[in-house]
Design a protein around this motif. Structure first.
Motif, short mmCIF file in Angstrom:
data_model
loop_
_atom_site.label_atom_id
_atom_site.label_comp_id
_atom_site.label_asym_id
_atom_site.label_seq_id
_atom_site.Cartn_x
_atom_site.Cartn_y
_atom_site.Cartn_z
N ARG A 3 35.10 57.66 32.60
CA ARG A 3 35.19 56.89 33.85
C ARG A 3 36.54 57.10 34.49
O ARG A 3 37.31 56.17 34.72
N HIS A 4 36.82 58.35 34.80
CA HIS A 4 38.10 58.69 35.40
C HIS A 4 38.30 58.00 36.74
O HIS A 4 39.42 57.73 37.15
N ASP A 5 37.21 57.69 37.41
CA ASP A 5 37.32 56.98 38.69
C ASP A 5 38.00 55.62 38.51
O ASP A 5 38.78 55.19 39.34
N LEU A 6 37.73 54.96 37.37
CA LEU A 6 38.38 53.67 37.09
C LEU A 6 39.87 53.86 36.81
O LEU A 6 40.70 53.05 37.24
N VAL A 7 40.20 54.92 36.10
CA VAL A 7 41.60 55.22 35.81
C VAL A 7 42.36 55.44 37.11
O VAL A 7 43.45 54.91 37.32
N LEU A 8 41.76 56.22 38.01
CA LEU A 8 42.41 56.49 39.29
C LEU A 8 42.54 55.22 40.13
O LEU A 8 43.55 55.02 40.80
N ALA A 9 41.53 54.35 40.10
CA ALA A 9 41.60 53.10 40.85
C ALA A 9 42.76 52.24 40.33
O ALA A 9 43.50 51.64 41.12
N LEU A 10 42.91 52.17 39.01
CA LEU A 10 44.03 51.41 38.44
C LEU A 10 45.37 52.05 38.78
O LEU A 10 46.35 51.34 39.08
N ALA A 11 45.42 53.37 38.77
CA ALA A 11 46.66 54.07 39.13
C ALA A 11 47.02 53.80 40.58
O ALA A 11 48.19 53.60 40.92
N ASP A 12 46.01 53.77 41.45
CA ASP A 12 46.26 53.47 42.86
C ASP A 12 46.82 52.06 43.03
O ASP A 12 47.75 51.84 43.81
N ARG A 13 46.26 51.12 42.28
CA ARG A 13 46.76 49.73 42.35
C ARG A 13 48.18 49.64 41.85
O ARG A 13 49.02 48.94 42.43
#
Length: 126
Positions: A3-13
């Motif tokens: 779920r790399h999309d979740l990792v990127l969302a957290l990184a964006d936050r």
């Protein structure tokens, strides 16, 4: 990561929260590294663009800039077999950041690029 999309969302936050602080460049670097770690032929360009953005936005950051150049060299060598581009990225570390903790990694990277350029198949298997 599956779920790399979740990792990127957290990184964006995290990057948004760190905006304007001394940690902003490191958050951007970690997001770009995450892209590089999960690179595929389809999105490899996105990883390089993100890493280049870190190096350009914080060119004098003693940690984030050379780390971004090192990651760019790895992506260019491993994922695109762009040995000249990888060597340029490594040379940038050695020339612009001679006291960086990434200098030893850059020298090692030059050896890896040289070996990969001689025999790309064997370098991929190693």
């Amino acid at each position: 990561a599956k779920r790399h999309d979740l990792v990127l969302a957290l990184a964006d936050r995290a990057q948004t929260a760190a905006a304007g602080t001394e940690y902003e460049s490191q958050c951007a670097l970690e997001r770009a590294r995450s892209l590089a770690e999960n690179v595929t032929p389809r999105d490899g360009g996105a990883a390089l663009l993100a890493l280049q953005s870190v190096a350009e936005r914080w060119p004098d950051d003693p940690f984030s800039a050379p780390a971004a150049w090192l990651a760019m060299a790895d992506v260019r060598r491993q994922d695109f077999q762009d040995f000249a581009g990888a060597r340029t990225a490594l040379d940038t570390i050695l020339q612009r950041f001679p006291n960086s903790p990434f200098v030893d990694d850059a020298y090692l990277g030059q050896v890896q690029v040289g070996v990969a350029a001689l025999d790309p198949v064997a370098a991929q298997e190693a």
